[in-house]
Scaffold this motif. Structure first.
Motif, PDB file in Angstrom:
ATOM      1  N   VAL A  50       0.822  -1.241  -0.238  1.00 18.62           N
ATOM      2  CA  VAL A  50       0.014   0.184   0.197  1.00 18.62           C
ATOM      3  C   VAL A  50       1.087   0.944   0.140  1.00 18.62           C
ATOM      4  CG1 VAL A  50      -1.687   1.372   1.414  1.00 18.62           C
ATOM      5  CG2 VAL A  50      -1.736  -1.296   1.195  1.00 18.62           C
ATOM      6  N   LEU A  61      -0.722  12.384  12.250  1.00 11.87           N
ATOM      7  CA  LEU A  61      -1.483  11.499  12.799  1.00 11.87           C
ATOM      8  C   LEU A  61      -0.888  11.264  14.057  1.00 11.87           C
ATOM      9  CD1 LEU A  61      -2.223   9.089   9.706  1.00 11.87           C
ATOM     10  CD2 LEU A  61      -3.899  10.610  10.848  1.00 11.87           C
ATOM     11  N   PRO A 168     -20.204  13.798   6.165  1.00 13.78           N
ATOM     12  CA  PRO A 168     -18.976  13.920   5.092  1.00 13.78           C
ATOM     13  C   PRO A 168     -19.062  15.622   4.622  1.00 13.78           C
ATOM     14  CG  PRO A 168     -20.760  12.885   3.992  1.00 13.78           C
ATOM     15  CD  PRO A 168     -21.010  12.712   5.501  1.00 13.78           C
ATOM     16  N   ALA A 199     -17.507  14.794  -4.618  1.00 10.67           N
ATOM     17  CA  ALA A 199     -16.342  14.114  -3.468  1.00 10.67           C
ATOM     18  C   ALA A 199     -15.591  15.495  -3.399  1.00 10.67           C
ATOM     19  CB  ALA A 199     -15.781  13.065  -4.176  1.00 10.67           C
ATOM     20  N   PRO A 202      -9.225  15.258  -2.872  1.00 11.46           N
ATOM     21  CA  PRO A 202      -8.471  14.515  -2.018  1.00 11.46           C
ATOM     22  C   PRO A 202      -7.304  15.342  -1.177  1.00 11.46           C
ATOM     23  CG  PRO A 202      -9.037  13.169  -4.096  1.00 11.46           C
ATOM     24  CD  PRO A 202      -9.365  14.595  -4.124  1.00 11.46           C
ATOM     25  N   PHE A 209      -8.143  17.453   6.900  1.00 13.77           N
ATOM     26  CA  PHE A 209      -8.540  16.146   7.784  1.00 13.77           C
ATOM     27  C   PHE A 209      -8.051  16.025   9.009  1.00 13.77           C
ATOM     28  CE2 PHE A 209      -9.471  11.921   8.867  1.00 13.77           C
ATOM     29  CZ  PHE A 209      -8.457  11.402   9.458  1.00 13.77           C
ATOM     30  N   SER A 213     -10.648  14.312  13.145  1.00 18.25           N
ATOM     31  CA  SER A 213     -10.735  13.436  14.165  1.00 18.25           C
ATOM     32  C   SER A 213     -10.468  13.685  15.643  1.00 18.25           C
ATOM     33  CB  SER A 213      -9.430  12.390  13.816  1.00 18.25           C
ATOM     34  OG  SER A 213      -9.436  11.843  12.661  1.00 18.25           O
TER      35      SER A 213
ATOM     36  N   ARG B  37      -6.074   0.731   5.014  1.00 14.71           N
ATOM     37  CA  ARG B  37      -6.243   1.015   3.461  1.00 14.71           C
ATOM     38  C   ARG B  37      -6.987   0.175   2.909  1.00 14.71           C
ATOM     39  NH1 ARG B  37      -7.615   1.401  -0.702  1.00 14.71           N
ATOM     40  NH2 ARG B  37      -6.861   2.711  -2.138  1.00 14.71           N
ATOM     41  N   ARG B  38      -6.254  -1.338   3.399  1.00 17.49           N
ATOM     42  CA  ARG B  38      -7.002  -2.516   2.893  1.00 17.49           C
ATOM     43  C   ARG B  38      -8.466  -2.678   3.159  1.00 17.49           C
ATOM     44  NH1 ARG B  38      -4.730  -2.286  -1.608  1.00 17.49           N
ATOM     45  NH2 ARG B  38      -2.996  -3.412  -2.007  1.00 17.49           N
ATOM     46  N   LEU B  47      -7.294   7.233   5.976  1.00 16.28           N
ATOM     47  CA  LEU B  47      -6.622   8.158   6.956  1.00 16.28           C
ATOM     48  C   LEU B  47      -7.359   8.338   7.969  1.00 16.28           C
ATOM     49  CD1 LEU B  47      -4.111   9.976   6.621  1.00 16.28           C
ATOM     50  CD2 LEU B  47      -5.610  11.784   5.413  1.00 16.28           C
ATOM     51  N   ASP B  48      -8.831   8.540   7.928  1.00 15.95           N
ATOM     52  CA  ASP B  48      -9.462   8.723   8.988  1.00 15.95           C
ATOM     53  C   ASP B  48      -9.530   7.534  10.219  1.00 15.95           C
ATOM     54  OD1 ASP B  48     -11.220   9.983  10.649  1.00 15.95           O
ATOM     55  OD2 ASP B  48     -12.893  10.260   9.506  1.00 15.95           O
ATOM     56  N   ARG B  89     -19.121   4.950   8.833  1.00 12.82           N
ATOM     57  CA  ARG B  89     -19.193   5.626   7.527  1.00 12.82           C
ATOM     58  C   ARG B  89     -20.202   4.929   6.747  1.00 12.82           C
ATOM     59  NH1 ARG B  89     -15.307   9.597   5.461  1.00 12.82           N
ATOM     60  NH2 ARG B  89     -13.680   9.839   7.274  1.00 12.82           N
ATOM     61  N   ARG B  92     -23.869   6.329   6.620  1.00 12.14           N
ATOM     62  CA  ARG B  92     -24.031   7.488   5.922  1.00 12.14           C
ATOM     63  C   ARG B  92     -23.787   7.611   4.517  1.00 12.14           C
ATOM     64  NH1 ARG B  92     -19.833   9.755   9.125  1.00 12.14           N
ATOM     65  NH2 ARG B  92     -18.348  10.206   7.654  1.00 12.14           N
ATOM     66  N   PRO B  93     -24.645   8.136   3.563  1.00 13.07           N
ATOM     67  CA  PRO B  93     -24.499   8.028   2.164  1.00 13.07           C
ATOM     68  C   PRO B  93     -23.183   8.904   2.019  1.00 13.07           C
ATOM     69  CG  PRO B  93     -26.235   9.575   2.578  1.00 13.07           C
ATOM     70  CD  PRO B  93     -25.971   8.706   3.728  1.00 13.07           C
ATOM     71  N   GLU B  94     -22.350   8.469   1.149  1.00 13.64           N
ATOM     72  CA  GLU B  94     -21.188   9.247   0.559  1.00 13.64           C
ATOM     73  C   GLU B  94     -20.942   9.236  -0.583  1.00 13.64           C
ATOM     74  OE1 GLU B  94     -16.903  10.298   3.004  1.00 13.64           O
ATOM     75  OE2 GLU B  94     -18.060   8.287   3.479  1.00 13.64           O
ATOM     76  N   PRO B  95     -20.556  10.217  -1.506  1.00 13.99           N
ATOM     77  CA  PRO B  95     -20.170   9.902  -2.976  1.00 13.99           C
ATOM     78  C   PRO B  95     -18.998   9.710  -3.081  1.00 13.99           C
ATOM     79  CG  PRO B  95     -19.986  12.323  -2.255  1.00 13.99           C
ATOM     80  CD  PRO B  95     -20.728  11.613  -0.848  1.00 13.99           C
ATOM     81  N   VAL B  96     -18.608   8.891  -4.044  1.00 14.99           N
ATOM     82  CA  VAL B  96     -17.519   8.046  -4.504  1.00 14.99           C
ATOM     83  C   VAL B  96     -17.224   8.537  -5.700  1.00 14.99           C
ATOM     84  CG1 VAL B  96     -16.226   5.980  -5.150  1.00 14.99           C
ATOM     85  CG2 VAL B  96     -18.090   6.043  -3.323  1.00 14.99           C
ATOM     86  N   ASP B  97     -15.696   9.044  -5.871  1.00 13.29           N
ATOM     87  CA  ASP B  97     -15.154   9.791  -6.912  1.00 13.29           C
ATOM     88  C   ASP B  97     -13.738   8.960  -6.995  1.00 13.29           C
ATOM     89  OD1 ASP B  97     -14.461  12.822  -8.381  1.00 13.29           O
ATOM     90  OD2 ASP B  97     -13.877  10.924  -8.948  1.00 13.29           O
ATOM     91  N   SER B 100     -10.674  10.796  -8.271  1.00 10.60           N
ATOM     92  CA  SER B 100     -10.181  11.681  -7.656  1.00 10.60           C
ATOM     93  C   SER B 100      -9.318  10.930  -6.566  1.00 10.60           C
ATOM     94  CB  SER B 100     -11.125  12.793  -6.710  1.00 10.60           C
ATOM     95  OG  SER B 100     -11.728  13.315  -7.620  1.00 10.60           O
ATOM     96  N   SER B 104      -5.113  11.263  -6.153  1.00  9.75           N
ATOM     97  CA  SER B 104      -4.415  11.395  -4.783  1.00  9.75           C
ATOM     98  C   SER B 104      -3.183  10.624  -4.594  1.00  9.75           C
ATOM     99  CB  SER B 104      -5.482  11.562  -3.833  1.00  9.75           C
ATOM    100  OG  SER B 104      -5.693  10.266  -3.220  1.00  9.75           O
ATOM    101  N   ILE B 119      -9.204  -4.623  -6.679  1.00 12.25           N
ATOM    102  CA  ILE B 119      -8.721  -5.191  -5.175  1.00 12.25           C
ATOM    103  C   ILE B 119      -9.693  -4.522  -4.375  1.00 12.25           C
ATOM    104  CG2 ILE B 119      -6.672  -3.985  -4.875  1.00 12.25           C
ATOM    105  CD1 ILE B 119      -7.533  -7.513  -3.816  1.00 12.25           C
ATOM    106  N   LEU B 123     -12.492  -6.435  -2.095  1.00 12.28           N
ATOM    107  CA  LEU B 123     -12.422  -6.845  -0.961  1.00 12.28           C
ATOM    108  C   LEU B 123     -13.530  -6.243  -0.205  1.00 12.28           C
ATOM    109  CD1 LEU B 123      -8.716  -5.877   0.010  1.00 12.28           C
ATOM    110  CD2 LEU B 123      -9.690  -7.821   0.722  1.00 12.28           C
TER     111      LEU B 123
END
Lengths: 276, 187
Positions: A50, A61, A168, A199, A202, A209, A213, B37-38, B47-48, B89, B92-97, B100, B104, B119, B123
């Motif tokens: 990753v 973080l 979000p 979205a 990023p 971000f 948290s 991440r996976r 990240l969150d 997460r 709640r609905p969340e747009p996926v892009d 984008s 990143s 993948i 997953l």
């Protein structure tokens, strides 16, 4: 169609857990052998390295986690206001007012991000773009928690079930090319009223971000980008919660601006939302 | 591994030593992020989740008694934090892009779109139980015993989850290669 026992056999072969006889049996069977290769492909895909976080992101973080842990003993849990009117978005005045009350001995600094007619608490000061973000971001965030502490409840362990879920952030999109932070605040406030949706960027989100948290006290409710004085910046509108009995009519947001892609903080400061 | 061992750092961190805490978190942050991440399937959620996991680890250190390996305990805390974040997460609905998200990463989209989406989405189609077992095994390289300890299940259950998870992944990835149609996340 595979059977559970065959799947376990194939997984055992992949992991080197199968006996030699079992492995040879799998390899001798064309169907099992083919499925073994498919499973190997899947395993390798999961195992693919990753891409790591940038050093800056990682440090932030760690700094936030460290700060939260250290403050555990003295930071009290906020009795968060209901986020009920999600569209209304922001509750900041409580935090601002508490800060001012708590810092009576500490005259607030005058800053470029100050809204007309307001004096800002001294931690809402503009920072140079090259400030060390690993210090600035966590301090900025956690200081707000500290500011809230006197009005909060007794400390308790982190319990995700009682942390108010956050929404979000709105996508504020590109806010344009601006010279003054006050202008940027105005544009950001307007964008909150008419966010394009979709979205968020990023890169901008990654810079904004960390405020999200750490107990969810200051989630960004809008994230966008802009150019401020020729510098590409990430723009975040943060929502603060305050104890209901302290500032029931609080409705201010904090604007956070960081440089792209370094995420060095440019300014933080409260600004009044339009269209309450 | 250079420097003091994890257990020593954990003990000092639990006693309030900031440097020890940050050394420990810094040392293990890459693995926590890889796990998240996976598990989450995208950069922003990862990240969150990583932030929440590091906070949970930092705050939980006083409860680490040293009977288990530090990494085992850490993986358990991090896995739970990732799962908590995913559940929050999912409510709640969340747009996926995806474009984008890929932009990143700095990876050439022309080379990576199919693989990354396959993948991640494959997953995401697994149950949380299967996904956690597969990720702990194949991304982090934990052995069956340690996965059993992390997840709090018997080793036979671990073997079963890994086997079924991989089989489902193989089917999803195989189908997507032919049809380009990968089943979306179970949310």
């Amino acid at each position: 169609m595979s059977t559970p026992s065959e799947d376990e056999l194939l997984a055992a072969v992949l992991d080197g857990e199968a006996s030699r006889a079992e492995s040879e049996a799998v390899l001798a069977d064309p169907e099992l052998s083919a499925r073994l290769e498919q499973m190997r492909t899947a395993r390798d895909a999961v195992a693919e390295e990753v891409p790591g976080l940038s050093e800056l992101q990682a440090e932030r973080l760690v700094a936030v986690a460290s700060r939260v842990a250290r403050d555990d003993g003295r930071t009290r849990r906020s009795r968060l206001l209901p986020w009920a009117t999600a569209a209304a978005v922001v509750l900041m005045a409580g935090a601002v007012t508490v800060v001012m009350l708590n810092r009576d001995d500490d005259p607030p600094a005058q800053t470029a991000s100050e809204a007309p007619g307001e004096r800002l608490p001294d931690h809402f000061i503009d920072e140079p773009a090259d400030s060390p973000i690993s210090e600035d971001v966590p301090h900025s965030h956690v200081d707000d928690q500290e500011a809230l502490a006197p009005a909060l409840e007794e400390p308790e362990a982190l319990d995700h079930d009682v942390v108010t879920p956050i929404q979000p952030p709105l996508n504020l999109g590109s806010l344009g090319d601006l010279e003054l932070s006050d202008d940027l605040a105005d544009v950001a406030a307007s964008a909150m009223e008419d966010a394009p949706g979709g979205a968020v960027d990023p890169a901008a989100s990654a810079c904004i971000f960390p405020y999200q948290s750490a107990q969810g006290l200051a989630p960004p409710v809008g994230v966008g980008t802009a150019t401020l004085g020729g510098q590409a910046v990430a723009v975040g509108v943060l929502s603060y919660s305050a104890p209901e009995d302290f500032a029931p009519d609080a409705n201010l947001a904090t604007l956070v601006v960081t440089t792209l892609p370094e995420c060095a903080i440019v300014l933080t400061g409260p600004f009044e939302m339009l269209g309450r | 591994m250079e420097g003091p061992d994890d257990t020593d750092l954990a003990r000092r961190a639990a006693d309030g030593n900031r440097e020890a805490l940050e050394t420990l978190l810094r040392r293990h942050q890459p693995r926590v992020y890889s796990l998240c991440r996976r598990m989450t399937g995208n950069d922003a959620d990862a990240l969150d989740a990583t932030q929440e996991a590091l906070i949970a680890i930092a705050r939980g250190l006083p409860r680490f008694d040293g009977r288990a390996k530090f990494t085992t305990w850490m993986h358990r805390v991090a896995t739970n934090a990732c799962l908590d974040e995913m559940r929050r997460r999912s409510r709640r609905p969340e747009p996926v892009d995806h474009d984008s998200e890929l932009a990143s990463t700095g990876v050439d989209p022309a080379e990576s779109v199919t693989d990354r989406l396959s993948i991640d989405e494959a997953l995401a189609g697994l149950s949380e139980d299967h996904r956690a077992a597969v990720v702990l095994r194949d991304q982090l390289g934990l052995d069956y015993d340690e996965i059993a300890e992390v997840l709090g299940v018997r080793i036979g259950t671990v073997k079963s989850r890994i086997a079924r998870g991989r089989a489902q992944l193989a089917a999803r990835l195989g189908n997507s290669a032919v049809t380009g149609d990968v089943q979306g996340p179970e949310r």
